[in-house]
Design an enzyme around this catalytic site. Sequence first.
Site, PDB file in Angstrom:
ATOM      1  N   HIS A 236       0.845  -1.208   0.000  1.00 31.70           N
ATOM      2  CA  HIS A 236       0.000   0.000   0.000  1.00 31.70           C
ATOM      3  C   HIS A 236       0.878   1.254   0.000  1.00 31.70           C
ATOM      4  CE1 HIS A 236      -4.476   0.546   0.629  1.00 31.70           C
ATOM      5  NE2 HIS A 236      -4.089   1.798   0.681  1.00 31.70           N
ATOM      6  N   GLY A 268       4.675   0.049  -5.808  1.00 31.05           N
ATOM      7  CA  GLY A 268       5.513   0.577  -4.729  1.00 31.05           C
ATOM      8  C   GLY A 268       6.849   1.077  -5.250  1.00 31.05           C
TER       9      GLY A 268
HETATM   10  C1  FMN Z   1      -2.737   9.226  -1.051  1.00 30.25           C
HETATM   11  C2  FMN Z   1      -2.870   7.761  -1.348  1.00 30.25           C
HETATM   12  C3  FMN Z   1      -4.125   7.176  -1.337  1.00 30.25           C
HETATM   13  C4  FMN Z   1      -4.271   5.819  -1.617  1.00 30.25           C
HETATM   14  N1  FMN Z   1      -5.528   5.267  -1.645  1.00 30.25           N
HETATM   15  C5  FMN Z   1      -5.681   3.954  -1.944  1.00 30.25           C
HETATM   16  C6  FMN Z   1      -6.960   3.366  -2.024  1.00 30.25           C
HETATM   17  O1  FMN Z   1      -7.993   4.029  -1.843  1.00 30.25           O
HETATM   18  N2  FMN Z   1      -7.042   2.049  -2.335  1.00 30.25           N
HETATM   19  C7  FMN Z   1      -5.941   1.292  -2.557  1.00 30.25           C
HETATM   20  O2  FMN Z   1      -6.047   0.109  -2.849  1.00 30.25           O
HETATM   21  N3  FMN Z   1      -4.706   1.828  -2.484  1.00 30.25           N
HETATM   22  C8  FMN Z   1      -4.544   3.135  -2.194  1.00 30.25           C
HETATM   23  N4  FMN Z   1      -3.297   3.672  -2.148  1.00 30.25           N
HETATM   24  C9  FMN Z   1      -2.122   2.819  -2.417  1.00 30.25           C
HETATM   25  C10 FMN Z   1      -1.818   2.784  -3.912  1.00 30.25           C
HETATM   26  O3  FMN Z   1      -2.834   2.128  -4.628  1.00 30.25           O
HETATM   27  C11 FMN Z   1      -0.510   2.034  -4.206  1.00 30.25           C
HETATM   28  O4  FMN Z   1      -0.540   0.765  -3.621  1.00 30.25           O
HETATM   29  C12 FMN Z   1       0.734   2.771  -3.764  1.00 30.25           C
HETATM   30  O5  FMN Z   1       0.555   4.164  -3.819  1.00 30.25           O
HETATM   31  C13 FMN Z   1       1.891   2.357  -4.665  1.00 30.25           C
HETATM   32  O6  FMN Z   1       3.050   2.995  -4.340  1.00 30.25           O
HETATM   33  P1  FMN Z   1       3.632   4.291  -5.134  1.00 30.25           P
HETATM   34  O7  FMN Z   1       2.748   5.424  -4.765  1.00 30.25           O
HETATM   35  O8  FMN Z   1       5.001   4.393  -4.540  1.00 30.25           O
HETATM   36  O9  FMN Z   1       3.648   4.003  -6.607  1.00 30.25           O
HETATM   37  C14 FMN Z   1      -3.126   5.037  -1.893  1.00 30.25           C
HETATM   38  C15 FMN Z   1      -1.875   5.634  -1.910  1.00 30.25           C
HETATM   39  C16 FMN Z   1      -1.736   6.979  -1.650  1.00 30.25           C
HETATM   40  C17 FMN Z   1      -0.366   7.603  -1.711  1.00 30.25           C
END
Ligand code: FMN
Length: 344
Positions: A236, A268
Site C-alpha cells: 500500500h 511501490g
Molecule cells: C494518497 C494515497 C491514497 C491511496 N488510496 C488507496 C486506495 O484508496 N485504495 C488502494 O487500494 N490503495 C490506495 N493507495 C495505495 C496505492 O494504490 C498504491 O498501492 C501505492 O501508492 C503504490 O506505491 P507508489 O505510490 O510508490 O507508486 C493510496 C496511496 C496513496 C499515496
Amino acid sequence: MNYHEARLKTRSFENFSCRSCEICNGIACRGEVPGVGGKGTGSGFTRNFAKIKEVMLQMDTLYEGGAVDTTLEIFGRVFKTPIFAAPVGGLTSAYNDSLSDYEYSRAILEGTLKGGGTGFLADGIAPEQFEGPLRALAEKGGMGIPTIKPWEEEEVFEKITRAREAGAIGIAMDVDAAGLTLLASLGKPVHPKSPSEIARFVEKAGIPFVVKGIMTPGAALKALEAGAYGIVVSNHGGRVLDHTPATIEVLPAIKAAVGDRMKIFIDGGIRTGYDVFKCLALGADGVLIGRPYAIAAFGGGAEAVASYTQQLTGELADAMRMTGALSLKDIDAGKVICDHRLDI
Ligand SMILES: Cc1cc2nc3c(=O)[nH]c(=O)nc-3n(C[C@H](O)[C@H](O)[C@H](O)COP(=O)(O)O)c2cc1C
C-alpha cells in the site's frame, strides 16, 4: 502537458499536501499518513523505492533485431502497455480539493487508456468516493478496475454488484487496508478477510477478482486457492504497516510459489519504465503506479496522465531493445542483476 510540467504546476498550488518532489521516494513525506507518505518511519515507502534502484539491467545487443512489442493481454483485453494507475483515494487530505473523486478518476481513465493502459479505481468512507469513480468507469465502457475496501461482507457484495453494473473488466480488493486505522477512527472500520470470504467475493464477482496487498508466498497461495484471478504484490505504498520489506524483494519468492497460475501485479516505488522492466524480469505480469499518476492528474489532467504513460512505456521499450527482449514474455530474471531476493 508532460509529467515534469504537471509536477511543477502542482508545486504552485495552494494547500497541496504533497510536496511534488523531483524524486518521489518517500523521504520528505515520511510518516505523513494522512497525507501522501509512508506510515511511521516511512520505511515501507522509502525501501520500495530504494530496492528497485538496486536492480541492474543486463545489456545485450547481439541478437536478431526486430520491433519491440510492449503489448500485454490481461482481463481478457489487449493493452499496449503493462503499466496501470494504482487506486488513490482520500484525495482531499492527501492532495487538495481541486478534483472530485469523479473528476480524478475520469482524468486517470481517460489518460491511461489513451496511453495504452488503464487504471485501478479507489473506494472510501463517503458513498461518492466509490460512486464517483464508478461513474467515470461507466463512461469509459467499464475499462478499469474498481478496488473495494475490505468492509463488512454485505457492503462488499453491494459494491461488487455496482461495479458489475458499471461494466468493469475486473474488480479488486485492497485487503491490506485493514492497516488503515484512520478508517476505524472515522467510524467505519475495515477488517482482515478470511480466505473463505475472499472465495465468496470471487464467486459473487463472476469476473476477474484481484487481491491487492499481498507480501508473502503464503498469502499469495491463499488468494490463489480462494480463486483470485490475480494479486497485487503491494504494501500500500508503505501506508498500512511500517518495517515491511520492499515489494520488489518479496516478488521473486511469490512468483516461485504461484508460478503462472495467477496474474501478478506489483506496486511501490516504481517511477520509470526501467523500473517496470525490473519488475517484469522478477516475475510480474504488470505494474501499478500510485503517487506520480496522482501528481500528473492534479497538475495536468488526462493529458499529463497519457503523456506520463507514454513516457514510461517508451523507457520500457528502450530497456527491452537494449537487453534483447522483443516482447514482454522475453523479459526474464536473466536480464537483470539482483542480489537482494529474500528467501521467504
Ligand atoms: C494518497 C494515497 C491514497 C491511496 N488510496 C488507496 C486506495 O484508496 N485504495 C488502494 O487500494 N490503495 C490506495 N493507495 C495505495 C496505492 O494504490 C498504491 O498501492 C501505492 O501508492 C503504490 O506505491 P507508489 O505510490 O510508490 O507508486 C493510496 C496511496 C496513496 C499515496
